[in-house]
Design an enzyme around this catalytic site. Structure first.
Site, PDB file in Angstrom:
ATOM      1  N   ASP A  20      10.288  -0.391  -8.042  1.00  0.00           N
ATOM      2  CA  ASP A  20       9.396  -1.496  -7.659  1.00  0.00           C
ATOM      3  C   ASP A  20       8.247  -1.604  -8.660  1.00  0.00           C
ATOM      4  OD1 ASP A  20       8.152   0.764  -6.783  1.00  0.00           O
ATOM      5  OD2 ASP A  20       7.664   0.025  -4.794  1.00  0.00           O
ATOM      6  N   CYS A  26      14.189  -6.508  -1.123  1.00  0.00           N
ATOM      7  CA  CYS A  26      13.826  -5.262  -1.805  1.00  0.00           C
ATOM      8  C   CYS A  26      12.963  -4.508  -0.804  1.00  0.00           C
ATOM      9  CB  CYS A  26      13.128  -5.558  -3.129  1.00  0.00           C
ATOM     10  SG  CYS A  26      11.922  -6.893  -3.068  1.00  0.00           S
ATOM     11  N   SER A  27      11.766  -4.112  -1.175  1.00  0.00           N
ATOM     12  CA  SER A  27      10.907  -3.454  -0.193  1.00  0.00           C
ATOM     13  C   SER A  27      10.003  -4.484   0.471  1.00  0.00           C
ATOM     14  CB  SER A  27      10.081  -2.362  -0.883  1.00  0.00           C
ATOM     15  OG  SER A  27       9.308  -1.683   0.067  1.00  0.00           O
ATOM     16  N   ALA A  28       9.193  -5.176  -0.347  1.00  0.00           N
ATOM     17  CA  ALA A  28       8.341  -6.226   0.201  1.00  0.00           C
ATOM     18  C   ALA A  28       9.063  -7.574   0.228  1.00  0.00           C
ATOM     19  CB  ALA A  28       7.069  -6.342  -0.635  1.00  0.00           C
ATOM     20  N   GLY A  29      10.083  -7.715  -0.614  1.00  0.00           N
ATOM     21  CA  GLY A  29      10.830  -8.972  -0.647  1.00  0.00           C
ATOM     22  C   GLY A  29      10.181 -10.039  -1.508  1.00  0.00           C
ATOM     23  N   ILE A  30       9.376  -9.632  -2.468  1.00  0.00           N
ATOM     24  CA  ILE A  30       8.731 -10.611  -3.344  1.00  0.00           C
ATOM     25  C   ILE A  30       8.933 -10.297  -4.833  1.00  0.00           C
ATOM     26  CG2 ILE A  30       7.050 -11.509  -1.703  1.00  0.00           C
ATOM     27  CD1 ILE A  30       5.011  -9.495  -2.736  1.00  0.00           C
ATOM     28  N   GLY A  31       8.766  -9.042  -5.221  1.00  0.00           N
ATOM     29  CA  GLY A  31       8.826  -8.685  -6.645  1.00  0.00           C
ATOM     30  C   GLY A  31      10.236  -8.719  -7.178  1.00  0.00           C
ATOM     31  N   ARG A  32      11.021  -7.755  -6.767  1.00  0.00           N
ATOM     32  CA  ARG A  32      12.383  -7.661  -7.269  1.00  0.00           C
ATOM     33  C   ARG A  32      13.263  -8.776  -6.724  1.00  0.00           C
ATOM     34  NH1 ARG A  32      12.452  -1.429  -5.760  1.00  0.00           N
ATOM     35  NH2 ARG A  32      11.054  -2.305  -4.192  1.00  0.00           N
TER      36      ARG A  32
HETATM   37  N1  PTR Z   1       0.238  -5.205  -2.716  1.00  0.00           N
HETATM   38  C1  PTR Z   1       0.565  -6.417  -3.356  1.00  0.00           C
HETATM   39  C2  PTR Z   1      -0.189  -6.515  -4.660  1.00  0.00           C
HETATM   40  O1  PTR Z   1      -1.296  -6.005  -4.751  1.00  0.00           O
HETATM   41  O2  PTR Z   1       0.333  -7.090  -5.610  1.00  0.00           O
HETATM   42  C3  PTR Z   1       0.270  -7.497  -2.378  1.00  0.00           C
HETATM   43  C4  PTR Z   1      -0.104  -8.796  -2.878  1.00  0.00           C
HETATM   44  C5  PTR Z   1       0.863  -9.697  -3.063  1.00  0.00           C
HETATM   45  C6  PTR Z   1      -1.409  -9.142  -3.123  1.00  0.00           C
HETATM   46  C7  PTR Z   1       0.580 -10.938  -3.513  1.00  0.00           C
HETATM   47  C8  PTR Z   1      -1.720 -10.413  -3.564  1.00  0.00           C
HETATM   48  C9  PTR Z   1      -0.705 -11.298  -3.782  1.00  0.00           C
HETATM   49  O3  PTR Z   1      -0.990 -12.549  -4.175  1.00  0.00           O
HETATM   50  P1  PTR Z   1      -0.747 -13.140  -5.639  1.00  0.00           P
HETATM   51  O4  PTR Z   1       0.619 -12.742  -6.107  1.00  0.00           O
HETATM   52  O5  PTR Z   1      -0.869 -14.609  -5.459  1.00  0.00           O
HETATM   53  O6  PTR Z   1      -1.829 -12.555  -6.498  1.00  0.00           O
HETATM   54  N1  PTR Z   2       1.033  -3.862  -0.214  1.00  0.00           N
HETATM   55  C1  PTR Z   2       2.218  -3.522  -0.898  1.00  0.00           C
HETATM   56  C2  PTR Z   2       1.860  -2.630  -2.047  1.00  0.00           C
HETATM   57  O1  PTR Z   2       1.469  -3.089  -3.112  1.00  0.00           O
HETATM   58  O2  PTR Z   2       1.958  -1.426  -1.813  1.00  0.00           O
HETATM   59  C3  PTR Z   2       3.018  -4.704  -1.253  1.00  0.00           C
HETATM   60  C4  PTR Z   2       4.208  -4.627  -2.157  1.00  0.00           C
HETATM   61  C5  PTR Z   2       5.129  -3.606  -2.131  1.00  0.00           C
HETATM   62  C6  PTR Z   2       4.422  -5.661  -3.022  1.00  0.00           C
HETATM   63  C7  PTR Z   2       6.255  -3.613  -2.953  1.00  0.00           C
HETATM   64  C8  PTR Z   2       5.523  -5.705  -3.850  1.00  0.00           C
HETATM   65  C9  PTR Z   2       6.447  -4.680  -3.806  1.00  0.00           C
HETATM   66  O3  PTR Z   2       7.553  -4.751  -4.591  1.00  0.00           O
HETATM   67  P1  PTR Z   2       8.950  -5.455  -4.159  1.00  0.00           P
HETATM   68  O4  PTR Z   2       8.647  -6.811  -3.590  1.00  0.00           O
HETATM   69  O5  PTR Z   2       9.710  -5.523  -5.418  1.00  0.00           O
HETATM   70  O6  PTR Z   2       9.596  -4.573  -3.149  1.00  0.00           O
END
Ligand code: PTR
Ligand code: PTR
Length: 297
Positions: free
Chosen positions: A182, A227-233
């Site tokens: 991640d 993935c874990s959060a469902g946004i990055g990967r």
């Molecule tokens: N823990 C994640 C991070 O710090 O990247 C959570 C997070 C996700 C925080 C998205 C802010 C986020 O918003 P943006 O991608 O628009 O900066």
């Molecule tokens: N709050 C979490 C953190 O930064 O620990 C959010 C987060 C976790 C954001 C994993 C993105 C992560 O990666 P992916 O979406 O690839 O699992």
């Protein structure tokens, strides 16, 4: 492709990073009321990764259940509405919800781009029976592991879902990509592209076997990607799929517009500048392998 190459040439790596910084400045275009509701807190893996009300997948609520919430969002693909459901790695509390969503949305393929544990930290629950022949029951859904095929960078598992309320069953294929940290990017773009190819072949093949109500939908129901959060990967995987489809269909592509659109549906899609850069690089590697670029490029 020439436009894309010219764009890349102008930007270089730092410019691509800056483009991503600009993308991140844009606020998500909707609301998070449902994800923020007190009784849904335990359904979010990360308190700061929420899904937009406008695109969230609603569970078809059963009697005596209060919430139809799952941290999952519909996302469009290339010329395909709701091609994906981007979602977090299921939590023990949400295994039943996850399988209910898979059933209700007629999902044929699940793509997992994380390991359950990484660096000693829990990233995702073990929400399916891992061993061939294994069976687990999640809420009213029994899941049977029929077959596991191990490949060098991923595993492919055939699962049978038994809906014990309806006494019906369906087959779902689970793909797990095994070498993606991640916040990081895969060690090789080509292994990820090969993985994507295997996923898409399976989806196409499974859609062919669907009933007549799907005849008008040649691309079929959404693929679940998590993935874990469902946004990055998850975001990186889907962006790559969309951009490679653009390239194949039109001979050109636009990563920036693609990612901006994706973020309007699954907020915060693509988490790091390197993931954003990786999308570009992976497309180049693919184009090189396909012989679409001359040696000098
Ligand atoms: N823990 C994640 C991070 O710090 O990247 C959570 C997070 C996700 C925080 C998205 C802010 C986020 O918003 P943006 O991608 O628009 O900066
Ligand atoms: N709050 C979490 C953190 O930064 O620990 C959010 C987060 C976790 C954001 C994993 C993105 C992560 O990666 P992916 O979406 O690839 O699992």
């Amino acid at each position: 492709l020439p436009e894309f190459m010219a764009h890349l040439g102008r930007l270089q790596r730092s410019g691509i990073h800056l483009e991503y910084v600009e993308i991140r400045k844009e606020q998500p275009p909707g609301t998070f009321h449902c994800a923020l509701a007190a009784y849904n807190q335990e359904r979010n893996r990360y308190g700061d990764v929420l899904c937009l009300d406008q695109t969230r997948v609603c569970l078809k609520t059963r009697q005596n259940e209060r919430s139809d919430y799952i941290n999952a969002s519909f996302m469009d693909g290339y010329k395909q509405k709701n091609a994906y459901i981007g979602t977090q790695g299921p939590l023990e509390k949400t295994y039943g919800d996850f399988w209910r969503m898979v059933w209700e949305q007629n999902v044929l393929v699940i793509v997992m781009t994380t390991r359950t544990n990484e660096g000693g930290r829990k990233k995702c629950g073990q929400y399916w029976p891992l061993e061939e022949g294994g069976q687990e029951v999640y809420s009213h859904m029994a899941v049977v592991n029929q077959r596991v095929d191990n490949h060098s960078h991923y595993s492919q598992t055939t699962l049978e879902l038994h809906n014990m309320e309806k006494c019906e069953q369906k087959q779902v294929t689970h793909f797990q990509y095994l070498s993606w940290p991640d916040y990081g990017v895969p060690t090789s773009a080509l292994t990820l592209i090969d993985f994507l190819g295997a996923v898409k072949r399976q989806q196409r093949q499974a859609v062919k076997g669907m009933g007549p109500q799907w005849r008008g939908h040649p691309l079929g129901p959404p693929m679940v990607v998590h993935c874990s959060a469902g946004i990055g990967r998850t975001g990186t995987f889907c962006a790559l799929d969309i951009c490679l489809s653009q390239l194949q269909d039109m001979g050109t592509l636009n990563v920036c517009q693609t990612v901006r659109w994706m973020r309007t549906q699954r907020a915060f899609t693509i988490q790091t500048p390197d993931q954003y850069y990786f999308c570009h690089n992976a497309i180049l590697e693919h184009a090189q392998r396909q012989g679409l670029l001359s040696a000098s490029q």
